[in-house]
Structure formats: structure tokens, C-alpha cells
Scaffold this motif. Structure first.
Motif, PDB file in Angstrom:
ATOM      1  N   LEU A 133      -0.109 128.521  30.959  1.00 31.08           N
ATOM      2  CA  LEU A 133       0.815 128.691  31.335  1.00 31.08           C
ATOM      3  C   LEU A 133       1.730 129.956  30.765  1.00 31.08           C
ATOM      4  N   PHE A 134       0.678 130.660  30.302  1.00 31.06           N
ATOM      5  CA  PHE A 134       1.614 132.618  29.710  1.00 31.06           C
ATOM      6  C   PHE A 134       0.885 132.846  30.858  1.00 31.06           C
ATOM      7  N   VAL A 135      -0.237 132.840  31.650  1.00 23.44           N
ATOM      8  CA  VAL A 135      -0.330 133.934  32.674  1.00 23.44           C
ATOM      9  C   VAL A 135       0.629 133.621  33.673  1.00 23.44           C
ATOM     10  N   PHE A 136       0.360 131.776  34.143  1.00 22.92           N
ATOM     11  CA  PHE A 136       0.994 132.294  35.055  1.00 22.92           C
ATOM     12  C   PHE A 136       2.651 132.398  35.021  1.00 22.92           C
TER      13      PHE A 136
ATOM     14  N   ALA B  84      -2.433 131.174  37.396  1.00 24.86           N
ATOM     15  CA  ALA B  84      -3.369 129.985  36.849  1.00 24.86           C
ATOM     16  C   ALA B  84      -3.958 128.843  36.843  1.00 24.86           C
ATOM     17  N   PHE B  85      -4.556 128.730  38.341  1.00 29.14           N
ATOM     18  CA  PHE B  85      -5.829 128.231  38.796  1.00 29.14           C
ATOM     19  C   PHE B  85      -7.130 128.356  38.051  1.00 29.14           C
ATOM     20  N   ALA B  86      -7.676 129.899  38.290  1.00 32.20           N
ATOM     21  CA  ALA B  86      -8.288 131.203  38.189  1.00 32.20           C
ATOM     22  C   ALA B  86      -8.528 130.702  36.630  1.00 32.20           C
ATOM     23  N   THR B  87      -6.953 130.318  35.797  1.00 33.64           N
ATOM     24  CA  THR B  87      -6.918 130.957  34.163  1.00 33.64           C
ATOM     25  C   THR B  87      -7.584 129.119  33.641  1.00 33.64           C
TER      26      THR B  87
ATOM     27  N   PHE C 163     -15.617 129.234  29.867  1.00 35.68           N
ATOM     28  CA  PHE C 163     -15.950 130.115  28.339  1.00 35.68           C
ATOM     29  C   PHE C 163     -16.415 128.935  27.300  1.00 35.68           C
ATOM     30  N   HIS C 164     -15.084 128.477  27.249  1.00 36.98           N
ATOM     31  CA  HIS C 164     -15.032 126.981  26.575  1.00 36.98           C
ATOM     32  C   HIS C 164     -16.383 126.217  26.340  1.00 36.98           C
TER      33      HIS C 164
ATOM     34  N   ASN D 264      -4.923 141.228  37.531  1.00 37.71           N
ATOM     35  CA  ASN D 264      -4.313 140.080  37.143  1.00 37.71           C
ATOM     36  C   ASN D 264      -6.142 139.650  36.362  1.00 37.71           C
ATOM     37  N   TRP D 265      -6.736 140.103  36.576  1.00 38.34           N
ATOM     38  CA  TRP D 265      -8.171 139.451  36.717  1.00 38.34           C
ATOM     39  C   TRP D 265      -8.544 140.059  35.099  1.00 38.34           C
ATOM     40  N   ALA D 266      -7.659 141.909  34.891  1.00 37.68           N
ATOM     41  CA  ALA D 266      -8.208 141.727  33.654  1.00 37.68           C
ATOM     42  C   ALA D 266      -7.264 140.316  32.192  1.00 37.68           C
ATOM     43  N   LEU D 267      -5.996 140.360  32.875  1.00 34.73           N
ATOM     44  CA  LEU D 267      -5.318 139.620  31.958  1.00 34.73           C
ATOM     45  C   LEU D 267      -6.027 138.255  31.963  1.00 34.73           C
ATOM     46  N   ILE D 268      -6.121 137.724  32.969  1.00 33.64           N
ATOM     47  CA  ILE D 268      -7.220 135.979  33.173  1.00 33.64           C
ATOM     48  C   ILE D 268      -7.546 136.195  31.781  1.00 33.64           C
ATOM     49  N   LEU D 269      -9.020 137.114  32.578  1.00 34.90           N
ATOM     50  CA  LEU D 269     -10.399 136.988  31.892  1.00 34.90           C
ATOM     51  C   LEU D 269     -10.435 137.233  30.528  1.00 34.90           C
TER      52      LEU D 269
END
Ligand code: ATP
Length: 918
Positions: A797-800, A817-820, A827-828, A883-888
């Protein structure tokens, strides 16, 4: 032809009819012909459900059906791309589910094959063990106590044969069988005492029978309903998860409803919101949980097969991990069961015997001097009794030895039959006394077979001068009670109290040196007695001597017992042997420590009340001179103390105790069919170390189940929460229906399956056993699941929000959001591999399947984002590097933080806690 009334014919007629031979059996080529003619000895199988039916069954889930219905509507409304995509995703999910189920089924089928029964037959003049399905009419069955009959047969030879036929006739008392009588043609099944039937089991004695009916032609084959094996049991964990699943379904549905209502209230289209709600329900409801548990159990069971443990009942896998006590037979399980006679006591002298294993090279020493056995009457007598009162056969290069003084190459000797008896035959051979040679002048008339409770066996022989003799061997205390005379070089003398005391002393001495001691004795019989022998003749015997043999502990058992100690599992030795022998071996294996543990005998056990036993059962580690009936008491006493008991057994009479134990363990090599049937696990190699390996595997499987439950549930919570919070906060829908379904496909499928086969944590046997009633969510797992679920939801939700707020592009925000959501889960999944160790401590590459699954899922995810055709279907747009940096960072930060936290806080403490001796 197979419904002939064999019981109304003589054995000779039956043998002639089937063109077989009592001594040689059928030839290999004849067996082949008959297999072609009569088919395999199998009962017709229940018709298998066709694969396509099972595939269709994947769509039976209510929510999937609702989704399919909604998809159909969307197709009518012209949303073809969406409809097709949803259909494909649902299909891919069904394929995945189908493959999982198929694999589980294959593993279980393979198990059934492994545990399938065998039969002992004479073929090509050799007694051999064959798979029961290969039995053909005309085969000569060799029957022993504990055998489960695999075909119907006409008896041709019996020796105290008693058969339990309850399965067929309902009669629970065993039926005494007769070979040499015919019965009238109208005799009912229960009265056909010269027949044995498939599905019944032998309780006592021995016998031989000609197979007259196999497969569907047997009596049991004619009875409908008895044909199929019992239904597969659901394990307690599966049942509990099913129960939990129901609550989760309700919870999910409620949340989905809120999402739909708030969405519509905010002005979204009703149709879109319904699709989103349904997709969310399909994605988030963990309907596959019990199925994955079955897969994990089935795959674990396959791994156990490699360790030589065959699981017969799936629930046993769960219980294995909770085991707190392993009660093990001594002979063959803790020891090698490769006996060698070391000492013989007769007529006041103790002889040492040299040599190793079953090799017949060796000599007899008295006071360090070699003796000529041919001049020592007492020693000869002792060995002759041992060789005659014996059913084992000494073989050389697979050729049965029949001659005297064979002095060819003496390597390659082996024993067919009981190793205790084998050792005596070898000792006799070292003295030049050969069983087969002795039997040229003496004829065996009868046998009173060995039984664990009796601790002895006897045979009756008639010699050339028509003298009848009973030869007995067995446990010294048992035999001594039956003796009145004492063999000396000059002949039998009376057995005085002084002699008895001396014999007892020598027996104790031998036993303290870890020798198994048997006594041998004999008596003359009248012709009448010899022709009607029974147990009542086993008295007034002449004591001939004591034979002491060594049975060294198995090499690998010592370390397995040490491993058990670390794992909080107690090892208890149960044996029919003398207390001193048992203690000597138990000390060597560190099962028994003086002043710390107790050793008690069956007699002492008999004198104890249940409460007496309860008071000390925790300190007893050795039970000596026990009979199978005692085992039941021991299991019950341990269970009353809250233990989870694994109990081994081989004989028929061990079956009740094995059934009563939490984990009944049967011996694969020496165990009888009846014991195997009562057991939850069969040891292919009869080895104690295998039980411990199976316990370790059982713990590992349970941990893996916890791993993927943790993974699946936290991911699902994350997905639901993302949508739910967005709805509550009045945000636009962060994910579209197809995206939700896709996330479910790429994250729940392969990575979850790969977690189910994660290698065991190296520390798994350094923890105490898990309490059996423990919830699968205990030890902080539910906290971990909920915490991580919230984190995944908030991260997405944060990334979105960030992307939506700063870039003001809904499609872009949804793509991010989809990628996140997907990468949070990727990772989990690595975090889920251990509840205590960090990813740096576990070898990153030790689960290659997981790595492959994550790489594959990543590629799949990138494809739906970057392949233009797919990105238009999934409504995704290209993401910038920022965006990718944020997502990862948002998806992966917990992994990095956790890793550092573990590195600096847990590691030194845990290192210090590790025991030093491994
Ligand atoms: P475990 O240690 O696995 O319980 P065990 O061989 O000690 O095995 P049983 O097979 O029940 O237990 O034997 C009980 C006793 O009977 C033995 O200790 C031995 O004294 C005696 N015995 C064993 N085998 C024979 C045999 N073939 N003939 C006569 N007596 C035997």
C-alpha cells in the motif's frame, strides 16, 4: 477348476493334480507358464478415477466456480482479454494442483508396493522369499508362525500348525490344522482343517501347503467388500488444517464483501468490484493447505524410504517427530545379530572357541590348549544337541553342505535361518559335527517349535538302533528348571544343588561378558512318547552344557543413541536375554549407567503393580528376560507417564504392543507379516539407527509444513490487507482482479512447494521433542504470520500510495503495487526457511528447488510487466529505475534487517549452546 474341493482329496492327489513336487517345487519356466495362465496373485483393484475426472475435480471449489461464472459474464460483456486471462490463470492453478495431487498419490502408491507382502516358497529346490503377487497354483508354500497367507493352499505337512481365520470365518480362536485327513465335500469353510486360506495368519507352528487358488480364485477373492484395503486416513494435522480452513474461508469472504461494498459506495463499477472481490477470495483462501500438507508428508515419506524406513500409515510421520522414548529389541536391532559361539561349558570345563563370523575355521581351547573334540564325549554331546535341535542351514557359496570334513576354501559361508542357531551349527562344524551328516543315522520325528514365551525348543529323533531322544535347547534358567540329571564323561549323573549353583554362576559370568547363553539338554523317550510329543515331555532332562555366543553391537547404533540423548529421546532396551548380557551391552551402548538407570527382568515386572511400575518406569532403561506380553505393559506404563512411544517388534506376539505404541515399528527382515501389518513403520534393515533417522526426518517434515504454512498464510494476509485497507482508506483499488489472481499463481505455486522439501535444519536433533498436542502455530508462529502479513500489506500500500501521489498515474501505481506484492513474497520465502537461523547461516544454495522456483517466478512476473502483449492484458506499464529501487527496498528490507539482527544478536549465543560432542 480352482473351486475344486481340495480338502476332500489326499495331499498326494493334490500334488499330482498340480504337477508339482513337495521337495523341489516348481521350476522357473513352469512358474512363468502358470503366471501367464492364472495371472498374478492379486485381488481386482477398485476402478481408478480417470485422470481427466481428477483434473476436473480441481474446479469443484466453490469460489473457483463463482470466478468462472463471473468470467463468463465478463466475456458476454465484451471483456474478452480479461476473461481469457482469468481462464488461463485458473487453468494453470488447476494444473499445479493436479500435479501436486498426482505426485502425492504416486509416492503413496510406491509405498504400498514396498510394504507389499511376500511369501516363502520352494522353487527350483530352494526355499525362497518371493513377492506374494507372484504365487501360482502348484507352488509349495513354507509356512511359519507370523506368516500372513497370500493364497489358498492344501496342507501337505504340519507341525503344531494353528491358524487364525477370523477374517474369513469370524472365529477368533485359532484353528489347529491337520494335513493327513480328508474332509467331506460339504464341509463348511471353518471345518476344512487341511486347508489354509489367503488373508488368514499363522499363530503357531510350521507347515507346508500346495497353492491351489490364487488371486480372485481364492476364498477371500470370492467375498466382495473384503477386497479393498482400508481407506487412507487423514492425519491429525490435515484434519486440524481443514477445520482452520473453514474459519479462514469465512473471514476472507467477509473481508472481500467489505472491499466490494466500500468500492461500490465510492463509485467503482459493481461488476469490477465483484470481479475483484471474487478474485481476492480465490487468491486468499488457502483451500490448498491440506493438499500441500499431504504432498509434504508424501514426499517426506519418500525420503524416509531412502533411509530404509517404510512408513505404512501417514499419520505416523507427524507422530514420529514427537517421539520421546524408543523401546528397541536388542538382538538384530541394537546388535548385529551375527552370532559367534565363544564359550562352551560342559562337564565342569569351560572351552574357548576361536574363529570369526560364520567361517568354519576355528578350534576349541581348554586352558589355552587345543583339544581334540572327537575325544571329548561331553563336548561332542553338547554340540550334537545344538546341531540337531536346529532349523538353520549352513551354506557355502550358496551350496548346501551335505558332506563331512569339507576342507575346501572355507570363505563365503553363510547361514540361512536364525543367527542364534546358525552360530551353533558353525561351532559344531568347527568340531567336525555336521547336521546333515548326523541326520543320515538319525531321523527327525517331531519338533516342539521355539516360541519367545517358552524360550526353548525341542526336537525328537530316532536313531538306527531305534532309540528315541528328545533334544532341547533354550534359555539356561528355563532349561535348568526342567533338568534332573547332569551329563558327565561317564554318563548322566544327578543334578545336585551344588551343580545347579555352579551352572548358574557360570551362566552369570558368561552373560556379564555380553554373551548370549543357551543351555542344551536331552532325554530318552519311549516309542509311544516319541510319536506323540508335546511340551509335557520337556522334563526330567539331562543337562548337557551351556553355549555362550557373542553378538556385537551395531557400529552406527552408538552414535544414534547419543543423537537421541541430544534430541531428548530416551532409549530403552527390551530383550529376552539374560539380565547380565543385556546390561553388558546396554552399558557399551550407553543406554544404561549404573546408579542412574535401572534394569529389571520380566519376573520382577510380573511382581509389580501398575502403580509400582509407574513410579519407576522413567528410570528403567533395560528390560531383560521379558516375553512379548510384557511389552504391552511397558508401552502402557510409558504412555501413562505422557511419553510418545516407539516400540519395535518382530514376532506375532509383539503385534499387540506394536499396535498400542504411538509408533509401532516392525522389522523388515526378521519381522512376521502380522507384526508388519500392525505397525506404522517397517525398518527395511532392522536397524535402530534407521528409527532415529526416521524421527529426524519426521521432525524435518513437520518443520517444513510449518514453513509453508507460515509463508502461505502471511502472503494471503498481505494480499487481503492491501485490498481491505485501500477500501477502508477510500483509495482506488491497488490491484486489478487479474493481477490478484496472477500474484496468487506465481507466489503460492512453486515457491511454496519448494519450501515443502527444504533440507532439514542441522540443529533439528538438538531440540527436545515437540509436544504432540502442540498447535501448528505455536512457538510464536502465529505472531510471525500476522506480523509479516501486515508488513506485506502495508509495504504494498505504501508503494502504491507513493507512486500514485508523486506520479499521479493509477496504472503505474498499480504496476508498482503489483510488483511489490510479488517481490515481498519472493524475499519472504527465504525468511520462512528457518525460525531461528538467518539466511546467512543456512546455506543459501542448499534448497536448489527454492532458488529455481524464485527465479522462475521472477521471470514470470517480469514477463507480464515487460512483454507488450502480456502487459496490455495485465494493464501494466514500464517502471523507472527509481520505481524499482523503491520496490526492491520496500520488499527486501526486512530480510536485510533480520539478517543483520541475527548476525549480531543470536549467533554467538547459539554457538555457545551447541553441544560439543557432535
Ligand atoms: P530380543 O533381544 O530382540 O528380544 P531375543 O532373541 O532375546 O531377542 P527371543 O527371540 O524372544 O528374544 O528369545 C528369548 C530367549 O529364548 C533368548 O534369550 C534365548 O535364551 C532363547 N532362544 C532364542 N532363540 C532360541 C532358539 N532358536 N532356540 C532355543 N532358544 C532360543
Amino acid at each position: 477348476m480352482n473351486r475344486e474341493k481340495w480338502y476332500a482329496r489326499t495331499p498326494d492327489e493334490v500334488v499330482a493334480f498340480w504337477q508339482t513336487n513337495l521337495f523341489d517345487g516348481l521350476s522357473a519356466s513352469e512358474v512363468k507358464n502358470r503366471l501367464d495362465k492364472f495371472g498374478y496373485n492379486e485381488l481386482a483393484e477398485k476402478e481408478k478415477t480417470a485422470w481427466w475426472k481428477r483434473f476436473l475435480a480441481q474446479f469443484q471449489d466453490f469460489m473457483v466456480l463463482v470466478l468462472l461464472g463471473a468470467t463468463l459474464i465478463s466475456a458476454f460483456l465484451g471483456e474478452y482479454a480479461d476473461a481469457i486471462t482469468i481462464l488461463i490463470i485458473v487453468l494453470m492453478n488447476a494444473v499445479l494442483g493436479f500435479i501436486q495431487e498426482y505426485r502425492a498419490e504416486q509416492s503413496l502408491a510406491a509405498l504400498k508396493k514396498l510394504a507389499s507382502p511376500t511369501a516363502r516358497v520352494i522353487r527350483n529346490s530352494i526355499v525362497q522369499q518371493i513377492p506374494a503377487r507372484e504365487l501360482v497354483p502348484g507352488d509349495i508354500l513354507v509356512l511359519e508362525a507370523g506368516d500372513r497367507l497370500a493364497a489358498d493352499g492344501r496342507l501337505i505337512d504340519v507341525n503344531n500348525l494353528e491358524v487364525e481365520e477370523a477374517a474369513l470365518t469370524g472365529e477368533s480362536t485359532p484353528v489347529r490344522k491337520i494335513a493327513d485327513r480328508k474332509f467331506s465335500e460339504d464341509a463348511p469353510l471353518g471345518d476344512r482343517k487341511n486347508m489354509v486360506f489367503a488373508g488368514t495368519s499363522i499363530v503357531r507352528g510350521r507347515g507346508k501347503a500346495v497353492v491351489c487358488a490364487s488371486g480372485m480364485a481364492t476364498e477371500v477373492g470370492h467375498i466382495a467388500g473384503m477386497i479393498q484395503a482400508a481407506a487412507d486416513e487423514a492425519t491429525p494435522l490435515e484434519r486440524r488444517l481443514e477445520h482452520l480452513g473453514k474459519w479462514l474461508v469465512l473471514g476472507c469472504l467477509a473481508i472481500c464483501l467489505v472491499v466490494v461494498i466500500t468500492g461500490v459506495a465510492k463509485g467503482e463499477s459493481l461488476f469490477l468490484m465483484c470481479m475483484a472481490g471474487i478474485s481476492l477470495a480465490v487468491a486468499a483462501i488457502p483451500e490448498g493447505l491440506p493438499a500441500i500438507v499431504t504432498v509434504a508428508l508424501a514426499l517426506g515419506v519418500q525420503r524416509m524410504i531412502k533411509q530404509r524406513a517404510i512408513i505404512r500409515k501417514l499419520p505416523a510421520v507427524e507422530t514420529l517427530g514427537c517421539t520421546t522414548v524408543i523401546c528397541s529389541d536388542k538382538t538384530g536391532t541394537l546388535t548385529q545379530n551375527a552370532m559367534t559361539v565363544r564359550q562352551i561349558f560342559t562337564d565342569g570345563n569351560i572351552y574357548e572357541i576361536t574363529g570369526a563370523g560364520y567361517d568354519i575355521k576355528g578350534s576349541f581351547l581348554l586352558n589355552q590348549q587345543e583339544v581334540d573334540v572327537s575325544k571329548d564325549k561331553s563336548l561332542q554331546q553338547c554340540l550334537t544337541i545344538g546341531a540337531l535341535c536346529n532349523n538353520s542351514v549352513l551354506k557355502h557359496n550358496n551350496v548346501t553342505i551335505t558332506g563331512v570334513w569339507r576342507k575346501k576354501n572355507t570363505s563365503g559361508w553363510s547361514i540361512e535361518g536364525d543367527p542364534t542357531e546358525g552360530a551353533i551349527i558353525v561351532a559344531a562344524a568347527k568340531a567336525g559335527i555336521w547336521q546333515a551328516e548326523a541326520e543320515k543315522t538319525k531321523k527327525r520325528l517331531a519338533e516342539i517349535p521355539f516360541e519367545s514365551e517358552r524360550r526353548r525348543m525341542s526336537v525328537v529323533y530316532r536313531d538306527e538302533s531305534d532309540i528315541h531322544t528328545l533334544y532341547t535347547k533354550g534359555a539356561p534358567d528355563t532349561i535348568l528348571e526342567l533338568c534332573r540329571y547332569y551329563q558327565t564323561a561317564a554318563g548322566p549323573a544327578s543334578l545336585t544343588a551344588e551343580r545347579i549353583a555352579n551352572i548358574n554362576l557360570i551362566n552369570e559370568q558368561m552373560a556379564s561378558q555380553a554373551l548370549r547363553v543357551l543351555a542344551v539338554a536331552y532325554r530318552r523317550l519311549t516309542r509311544d512318547q516319541a510319536h506323540n510329543p508335546d511340551e509335557s515331555l520337556e522334563n526330567n532332562l539331562v543337562f548337557a552344557g551351556l553355549i555362550g555366543m557373542i553378538d556385537p553391537p551395531r557400529e552406527e547404533v552408538k552414535s544414534s543413541i547419543a543423537l537421541c540423548r541430544e534430541a531428548g529421546i530416551k532409549t530403552v532396551m527390551i530383550t529376552g536375554d539374560h539380565k547380565n548380557t543385556a546390561i553388558a551391552i546396554a552399558q557399551e551402548l550407553q543406554i544404561y549407567k549404573e546408579n542412574q538407570n535401572r534394569a529389571i527382568t520380566g519376573k520382577e515386572l510380573d511382581a509389580m503393580s501398575e502403580s509400582d511400575l509407574d513410579a519407576i518406569v522413567n528410570s528403567i532403561t533395560v528390560y531383560a528376560r521379558v516375553s512379548p506380553a510384557h511389552k504391552l505393559r511397558i508401552v502402557r506404563a510409558l504412555k501413562r507417564q505422557g511419553h510418545i512411544v516407539a516400540m519395535t517388534g518382530d514376532g506375532v506376539n509383539d503385534a499387540p504392543a506394536i499396535k498400542e505404541a504411538d509408533i509401532g515399528v516392525a522389522m523388515g527382515l526378521t519381522g512376521t507379516d502380522v507384526t508388519k501389518e500392525a505397525s506404522a513403520m517397517v525398518l527395511a534393515d532392522d536397524n535402530f539407527a534407521t528409527i532415529v533417522a526416521a524421527v529426524e526426518e519426521g521432525r524435518g517434515i513437520y518443520e517444513n509444513i510449518r514453513k509453508f504454512i507460515r509463508y502461505l498464510l502471511s502472503c494471503n494476509i498481505g494480499e487481503v490487507l492491501t485490498m481491505f485497507l485501500a477500501a477502508l482508506l477510500g483509495l482506488p483499488m491497488p490491484l486489478l482482479p487479474v493481477q490478484i489472481l496472477w500474484v496468487n499463481l506465481v507466489t503460492d505455486g512453486l515457491p511454496a512447494m519448494a519450501l515443502g522439501i527444504d533440507p532439514n535444519d542441522p540443529n533439528i536433533m538438538r531440540r527436545p521433542p515437540r509436544p504432540p498436542g502442540e498447535s501448528v502455530f505455536s512457538r510464536g508462529l502465529s505472531r510471525k504470520i500476522i506480523g509479516r502479513g501486515i508488513q506485506i500489506g502495508l509495504s504494498t500500500l505504501f508503494v502504491f500510495n507513493v507512486v500514485y501521489y508523486f506520479q499521479n498515474d493509477l496504472a503505474l501505481a498499480r504496476t508498482a503495487a503489483f510488483a511489490t506484492l510479488v517481490y515481498c513474497q519472493m524475499f519472504h520465502v527465504f525468511d520462512c526457511r528457518s525460525e531461528t537461523s538467518t539466511i546467512f547461516e543456512l546455506k543459501f544454495t542448499s534448497n536448489k528447488y527454492l532458488l529455481m522456483a524464485v527465479i522462475f517466478s521472477t521471470i514470470m512476473q517480469l514477463s507480464v510487466m515487460y512483454i507488450p502483449f502480456l502487459s496490455s492484458i495485465f494493464s501494466t506499464v514500464p517502471l523507472s529505475l527509481g520505481n524499482w529501487a523503491l520496490i526492491l527496498t520496500v520488499s527486501g528490507w526486512t530480510l536485510i534487517v533480520n539478517a543483520f539482527k541475527h548476525l549480531f544478536t543470536h549467533r554467538p549465543a547459539r554457538r555457545a549452546a551447541l553441544p560439543q560432542n557432535r
